[in-house]
Design an enzyme around this catalytic site. Structure first.
Site, PDB file in Angstrom:
ATOM      1  N   LYS A  15       1.112 -10.163   3.553  1.00 28.81           N
ATOM      2  CA  LYS A  15       0.173  -9.389   4.287  1.00 28.81           C
ATOM      3  C   LYS A  15      -1.115 -10.296   4.932  1.00 28.81           C
ATOM      4  O   LYS A  15      -1.230 -10.275   5.991  1.00 28.81           O
ATOM      5  CB  LYS A  15      -0.421  -8.314   3.681  1.00 28.81           C
ATOM      6  CG  LYS A  15       0.611  -7.192   3.066  1.00 28.81           C
ATOM      7  CD  LYS A  15      -0.318  -6.087   2.100  1.00 28.81           C
ATOM      8  CE  LYS A  15      -1.015  -6.658   0.900  1.00 28.81           C
ATOM      9  NZ  LYS A  15      -0.121  -6.891  -0.310  1.00 28.81           N
ATOM     10  N   ARG A  90      -4.947   1.546  -0.349  1.00 26.52           N
ATOM     11  CA  ARG A  90      -3.897   1.835  -1.379  1.00 26.52           C
ATOM     12  C   ARG A  90      -3.510   3.103  -2.007  1.00 26.52           C
ATOM     13  O   ARG A  90      -2.839   3.056  -3.163  1.00 26.52           O
ATOM     14  CB  ARG A  90      -4.657   0.664  -2.525  1.00 26.52           C
ATOM     15  CG  ARG A  90      -4.114  -0.800  -2.051  1.00 26.52           C
ATOM     16  CD  ARG A  90      -4.752  -1.604  -2.990  1.00 26.52           C
ATOM     17  NE  ARG A  90      -4.054  -2.821  -3.584  1.00 26.52           N
ATOM     18  CZ  ARG A  90      -4.299  -4.078  -2.911  1.00 26.52           C
ATOM     19  NH1 ARG A  90      -5.339  -4.169  -2.014  1.00 26.52           N
ATOM     20  NH2 ARG A  90      -3.774  -5.139  -3.308  1.00 26.52           N
ATOM     21  N   ARG A 129       1.635 -19.506  -5.730  1.00 30.09           N
ATOM     22  CA  ARG A 129       0.533 -19.135  -4.564  1.00 30.09           C
ATOM     23  C   ARG A 129      -0.768 -20.056  -5.010  1.00 30.09           C
ATOM     24  O   ARG A 129      -1.359 -19.734  -6.270  1.00 30.09           O
ATOM     25  CB  ARG A 129       0.319 -17.853  -4.457  1.00 30.09           C
ATOM     26  CG  ARG A 129      -0.875 -17.446  -3.422  1.00 30.09           C
ATOM     27  CD  ARG A 129      -0.714 -16.293  -2.881  1.00 30.09           C
ATOM     28  NE  ARG A 129      -1.258 -15.041  -3.875  1.00 30.09           N
ATOM     29  CZ  ARG A 129      -1.098 -13.998  -3.268  1.00 30.09           C
ATOM     30  NH1 ARG A 129      -0.862 -13.513  -2.032  1.00 30.09           N
ATOM     31  NH2 ARG A 129      -1.794 -12.914  -4.249  1.00 30.09           N
ATOM     32  N   ARG A 173       0.139  -5.069 -11.444  1.00 30.73           N
ATOM     33  CA  ARG A 173       0.156  -4.811  -9.945  1.00 30.73           C
ATOM     34  C   ARG A 173       1.306  -4.218  -9.384  1.00 30.73           C
ATOM     35  O   ARG A 173       1.151  -3.408  -8.344  1.00 30.73           O
ATOM     36  CB  ARG A 173      -0.257  -6.259  -9.281  1.00 30.73           C
ATOM     37  CG  ARG A 173      -1.756  -6.430  -9.695  1.00 30.73           C
ATOM     38  CD  ARG A 173      -1.952  -8.042  -9.381  1.00 30.73           C
ATOM     39  NE  ARG A 173      -2.363  -8.407  -7.677  1.00 30.73           N
ATOM     40  CZ  ARG A 173      -1.948  -9.565  -7.226  1.00 30.73           C
ATOM     41  NH1 ARG A 173      -1.304 -10.575  -7.822  1.00 30.73           N
ATOM     42  NH2 ARG A 173      -2.101  -9.514  -6.010  1.00 30.73           N
TER      43      ARG A 173
HETATM   44  P1  AMP Z   1      -5.424  -8.103  -2.647  1.00 30.31           P
HETATM   45  O1  AMP Z   1      -6.335  -9.441  -2.374  1.00 30.31           O
HETATM   46  O2  AMP Z   1      -5.459  -7.031  -1.457  1.00 30.31           O
HETATM   47  O3  AMP Z   1      -4.228  -8.226  -3.524  1.00 30.31           O
HETATM   48  O4  AMP Z   1      -6.406  -7.304  -3.805  1.00 30.31           O
HETATM   49  C1  AMP Z   1      -6.682  -7.880  -5.150  1.00 30.31           C
HETATM   50  C2  AMP Z   1      -7.393  -6.807  -6.186  1.00 30.31           C
HETATM   51  O5  AMP Z   1      -8.559  -6.278  -5.282  1.00 30.31           O
HETATM   52  C3  AMP Z   1      -6.480  -5.691  -6.128  1.00 30.31           C
HETATM   53  O6  AMP Z   1      -5.487  -5.858  -7.098  1.00 30.31           O
HETATM   54  C4  AMP Z   1      -7.552  -4.434  -6.613  1.00 30.31           C
HETATM   55  O7  AMP Z   1      -7.965  -4.787  -8.073  1.00 30.31           O
HETATM   56  C5  AMP Z   1      -8.753  -4.943  -5.702  1.00 30.31           C
HETATM   57  N1  AMP Z   1      -8.541  -4.146  -4.433  1.00 30.31           N
HETATM   58  C6  AMP Z   1      -8.327  -4.454  -3.308  1.00 30.31           C
HETATM   59  N2  AMP Z   1      -8.229  -3.722  -2.254  1.00 30.31           N
HETATM   60  C7  AMP Z   1      -8.180  -2.378  -3.034  1.00 30.31           C
HETATM   61  C8  AMP Z   1      -8.278  -1.070  -2.589  1.00 30.31           C
HETATM   62  N3  AMP Z   1      -7.933  -0.738  -1.517  1.00 30.31           N
HETATM   63  N4  AMP Z   1      -8.277  -0.382  -3.432  1.00 30.31           N
HETATM   64  C9  AMP Z   1      -8.519  -0.456  -4.674  1.00 30.31           C
HETATM   65  N5  AMP Z   1      -8.683  -1.881  -5.297  1.00 30.31           N
HETATM   66  C10 AMP Z   1      -8.528  -2.715  -4.226  1.00 30.31           C
END
Ligand code: AMP
Length: 215
Positions: A15, A90, A129, A173
């Site tokens: 993404k 999410r 990564r 996750r």
């Molecule tokens: P990402 O970089 O999008 O994979 O996000 C990393 C972490 O940030 C996730 O595993 C969540 O702990 C938190 N996070 C990011 N976006 C959200 C969201 N929309 N709702 C809840 N937690 C989020």
């Protein structure tokens, strides 16, 4: 008028990579709630400290916190250049809140792109990564290594492995994605906004599919 869109997919689907390409090539602002939370964590703000408790375990930060972040970033302004939201929404309550935030400005989403990748491939991608601490550019130890070990090709920043990319957290996750985020795909499917594409293969070919899904 730019496109207003959401990019979805499980951790490691690509993404962020695709969103950054769209920002570079089409000027569509990339809004990543994960990046915003990681910046807050690095800055040691109250938000960052609260979010860290969840992020370190691969759990979702509570809806009211992330909805507040997105409302601040998107609310009360025109989005003439559009935006691409990455990592938000999410949960279904987040998707409903996004509709309300946009609705208040007389706007709505144009499209939602969902990238799917088989789970064993996701695990391989996440394990290798590496991310730049300064500019968030992503590399992969095998597939897309940086020219100099542990240094970003773009800005020279430090490369590191996200704590939540470690194997034990990755599993949590995936579970969260299946339980809380998969229903969001149905929400957008019902709204007629969802475009599903494969995230396997060459990044340029995937980018073509992403852009073909956008108006
Ligand atoms: P990402 O970089 O999008 O994979 O996000 C990393 C972490 O940030 C996730 O595993 C969540 O702990 C938190 N996070 C990011 N976006 C959200 C969201 N929309 N709702 C809840 N937690 C989020």
């Amino acid at each position: 008028m730019g496109v207003r869109a959401v990019i979805m997919g499980p951790p490691g689907a690509g993404k962020g990579t695709q969103a950054k390409l769209l920002q570079e090539r089409r000027g569509v602002p990339h809004i990543s709630t994960g990046d915003i939370l990681r910046d807050a964590r690095r800055a040691g703000t109250v938000l960052g400290c609260e979010a860290e408790r969840y992020m370190a375990k691969g759990l979702l930060v509570p809806d009211d916190v992330v909805i507040g972040i997105v409302a601040d970033r998107l609310g009360g302004q025109n989005h003439n250049q559009g935006f691409l939201l990455d990592g938000f929404p999410r949960t279904v309550p987040q998707a409903e809140a996004l509709d309300r935030i946009l609705d208040e400005g007389g706007e709505q989403l144009d499209a939602v792109v969902s990238i799917s990748v088989p789970e064993d491939e996701l695990v391989r991608r996440l394990a290798g990564r590496r991310v730049c601490r300064q500019c968030s550019t992503m590399f992969h130890l095998e597939v897309d290594p940086a020219a100099r070990l542990a240094r970003c090709d773009r800005c020279g920043g430090d490369l590191y492995q996200r704590e939540d990319d470690r194997e034990e957290t990755v599993r949590a996750r995936f579970d969260v994605y299946a339980r809380d985020t998969a229903p969001v795909l149905r929400y957008y499917g019902d709204a007629g906004l969802l475009h599903e594409i494969s995230g396997v293969g060459d990044r340029e070919a995937i980018f073509q599919h992403v852009t073909a899904s956008l108006p």
